[in-house]
Design an enzyme around this catalytic site. Structure first.
Site, PDB file in Angstrom:
ATOM      1  N   GLU A  61      82.428  38.004 -38.346  1.00  0.00           N
ATOM      2  CA  GLU A  61      83.145  37.405 -37.111  1.00  0.00           C
ATOM      3  C   GLU A  61      83.571  36.077 -37.336  1.00  0.00           C
ATOM      4  OE1 GLU A  61      80.436  39.351 -37.299  1.00  0.00           O
ATOM      5  OE2 GLU A  61      80.786  40.915 -35.820  1.00  0.00           O
ATOM      6  N   HIS A 130      71.864  43.260 -27.678  1.00  0.00           N
ATOM      7  CA  HIS A 130      73.154  43.773 -27.420  1.00  0.00           C
ATOM      8  C   HIS A 130      73.506  44.026 -26.100  1.00  0.00           C
ATOM      9  CE1 HIS A 130      72.792  45.223 -31.667  1.00  0.00           C
ATOM     10  NE2 HIS A 130      73.997  45.737 -31.515  1.00  0.00           N
TER      11      HIS A 130
END
Lengths: 328, 345
Positions: A61, A130
């Protein structure tokens, strides 16, 4: 003319239309090409645009966000997809320290026209790492624009505006709402960044929200209507810059405000809305501004704990009755 | 994009004996001498508190900037870290706008908004000094991505220090650049110290060029005190990259004579070590070589020195006399959107 599309289809239409229109636009991220997107948002785009413009990345990322920033500084218009904004935390250095600051550091010489997009917020029993929202994190940083929305028609028009914008835009969607259906106009249209919209007019209380919490607000407003409380419902659509005028106009009419915001309460979007309203509509308020947030905790796995943590229609109705002094 | 097997791994090569033109030698000398004197003026002005903030000078590393000028084109893109005055000057930014930037003046290369760590010049394809260690490595990789996307023959030179070579961003970038054959020239300016921590103390791999090998990236170690060696290595690398074969990595061994920043007394190294490297001073060495090999006359060398002295006198005067930014500039260049509604209450 319009047709019914899901959120994922409307987002794909936005990206594909902009990629047809401008050869400098490309899509990059994990699983966006051959896998057709982790949530199938980019389904079929590899076939249409080829591997030079729809690019699968390694799981890096920080790295691919930085590649996007460099490409944007060098004249392209990247769309960087994060599988979820939770993973974008690894890329915050590039978003905060570079995308947001390049224009200032270079005194206007280097623009950074880039869209970072992906789902934000909890999506069921996914546990602590998450399930987070990032609207208030990103909106805190000058240099960025932040959009958070699930309405299919407006999502399409806003994503197109974001891709054309010459400033970096963080675009936040929702895993749970990619299948949400809505009427989407045919043909070319844009929705302006920085403008909220009144989804339902009302007279007794203003409810401000965004992203998937809007679905809870609509449910709550319908139930409140049946009980004789007329709620005006505002979808912020853009978090930064915040369209405070639309909120203040509504509060001056209803004199009561509930903010429904899945961010954590501390320095969240709701805190900024409440500040602006006390500043610009203080004399119009008949009750303290109240908010419904995610709990001030991490989100555990078990269903009962998720239920306790998340905003829901019942919590919204309770908050509305509080500001209405209607008894609970 | 497929990964192809390539012939990789080259070891450091010695520079050839003076096989360059007089113009090349004099231009190297000029670049290096300008940087050295600019940095000395910078330190002087810092001592007078005319320059503030973090300030990292390039003294000792000048040969890298010089070798890069002759090996690359002005169309090649360059991004580097915060020890950047020398690279910026070598790319063509003028000493007036750079000195004015250090003084925080409106006439600076970024209008007094960047200071010592953040010079930028789009005109010179200079993508700036980045203040976050290693953050420019993915950015340079993305600059290269855009060059490949547009099918140009330009390189993206991505420079960083030995400290940044330990950041994860390097590994992520090397992996993508090699997988996608991006036209990027990675340069590690290894001056031996990440702030106060020596290369030996930061990794079991002290030959940093070896970091390219796990990615099948051709990698070399280069003598950074010699503009000839830098020029030759960069020329080889640039040819390889422009042929479309992907990235190349040079570890250029150098030394900074001053501390990490102006506030660092550099007590982590010995006087003997510093003296050893001062004996290799690249600015003195090239001047000595030009005179000893009769590449140019003493008069010609003096003319360059005099011109640079005058140029820097004017740069300092320009910086001192320039206006400070108007306070209203605070709200410019945050967004390209002209009517962005800033929160001001």
């Amino acid at each position: 003319m319009s047709r019914v599309l899901t959120l994922r289809d409307s987002l794909r239409e936005a990206m594909s239309e902009e990629m047809r229109r401008d050869p400098d636009v490309f899509l990059m991220g994990e699983e966006v090409a051959e896998y057709n997107g982790a949530y199938k948002v980019s389904k079929g785009m590899l076939d249409e645009f080829g591997p030079e413009r729809v690019i699968d990345t390694p799981i890096t990322e920080l790295g691919f966000a930085g590649v996007g920033v460099g490409a944007a500084m060098n004249g392209l218009r990247p769309i960087i997809e994060f599988m979820t904004w939770n993973f974008a935390v690894l890329a915050f250095d590039q978003i905060i320290n570079n995308a947001a600051k390049t224009l200032s550091q270079s005194a206007g010489q280097y623009r950074c026209p880039i869209v970072f997009r992906g789902p934000s917020g909890a999506a069921g029993q996914l546990a602590q790492q998450h399930s987070q929202t990032f609207e208030s994190w990103m909106a805190n940083c000058p240099g960025l624009k932040v959009i958070s929305i699930v309405d299919p028609a407006d999502s399409k028009g806003l994503l197109k505006s974001a891709i054309r914008d010459n400033d970096p835009v963080c675009f936040m969607e929702s895993e749970m709402m990619y299948g949400l259906k809505g009427e989407v106009p045919e043909g070319e249209y844009l929705v302006p960044i920085g403008k909220a919209v009144v989804r339902k007019e009302g007279t007794d209380v203003t409810i401000v929200s965004y992203n998937k919490s809007m679905e809870l607000v609509k449910e709550a407003a319908t139930k409140l209507e049946a009980e004789g409380i007329s709620a005006e419902v505002i979808d912020l659509r853009t978090i930064r810059p915040l369209d405070i005028d639309t909120i203040v106009t509504s509060v001056k009419k209803t004199n009561r405000l509930v903010v429904v915001d899945e961010c954590w309460p501390f320095a969240g979007v709701s805190a900024e809305v409440a500040y602006e309203v006390q500043k610009y509509a203080f004399d119009y308020l008949d009750a303290p501004v109240t908010r419904v947030n995610a709990a001030d905790t991490s989100l555990p796995y078990a269903a009962t704990l998720v239920e306790e943590y998340m905003p829901n229609a019942a919590k919204i109705i309770k908050a509305v009755k509080e500001v209405s002094y209607a008894g609970v | 994009m497929a990964v192809t097997t390539k012939p990789k791994k080259k070891t450091a090569k010695k520079a050839k004996a003076s096989s360059y033109s007089k113009e090349t030698y004099l231009s190297w000398f000029e670049v290096m001498y300008r940087i050295r004197r600019f940095e000395e003026r910078t330190l002087m002005a810092y001592g007078q508190q005319k320059i503030r903030g973090f300030c990292h000078v390039y003294i000792g590393q000048e040969a890298i900037a010089a070798g890069m000028v002759s090996a690359l084109t002005s169309e090649d893109k360059v991004v580097t870290a915060y020890r950047q005055h020398g690279i910026a000057l070598s790319r063509g930014l003028d000493s007036k706008s750079c000195m004015a930037e250090l003084f925080g003046k409106a006439t600076g290369c970024v209008k007094g908004k960047g200071g010592s760590m953040h010079f930028f010049s789009k005109e010179h394809n200079y993508f700036g000094g980045n203040g976050i260690v290693g953050a420019q490595i993915p950015i340079g990789t993305g600059i290269a991505f855009a060059e490949k996307y547009r099918k140009t023959s330009n390189l993206a030179v991505t420079m960083f220090g030995d400290g940044a070579a330990r950041q994860g961003a390097l590994y992520e970038s090397f992996n993508m650049a090699e997988t996608w054959d991006l036209p990027v020239l990675y340069i590690c300016e290894n001056n031996g110290y990440a702030m106060g921590t020596s290369v030996e103390r930061t990794s079991s791999v002290t030959d940093i060029y070896k970091m390219g090998q796990p990615f099948n990236m051709p990698s070399e170690q280069v003598d950074g005190m010699s503009p000839e060696a830098v020029h030759e290595a960069m020329t080889r690398a640039a040819e390889y990259i422009r042929s479309g074969q992907g990235p190349y990595f040079l570890e250029i061994k150098t030394y900074r004579y001053k501390g990490h920043s102006v506030s660092d007394p550099a007590k982590y190294r010995t006087k003997e070590e510093l003296q050893h490297y001062k004996n290799l001073d690249p600015v003195k060495a090239i001047e000595a070589k030009i005179l000893a090999d009769k590449i140019a006359s003493e008069t010609e060398v003096k003319a360059i020195k005099d011109a640079i002295k005058q140029e820097l006198d004017e740069a300092v005067k320009f910086a001192e006399e320039s206006p400070q930014p108007d306070p209203s500039e605070l709200y410019t260049d945050n967004y390209t959107q002209e009517d962005y509604p800033f929160i001001t209450d």
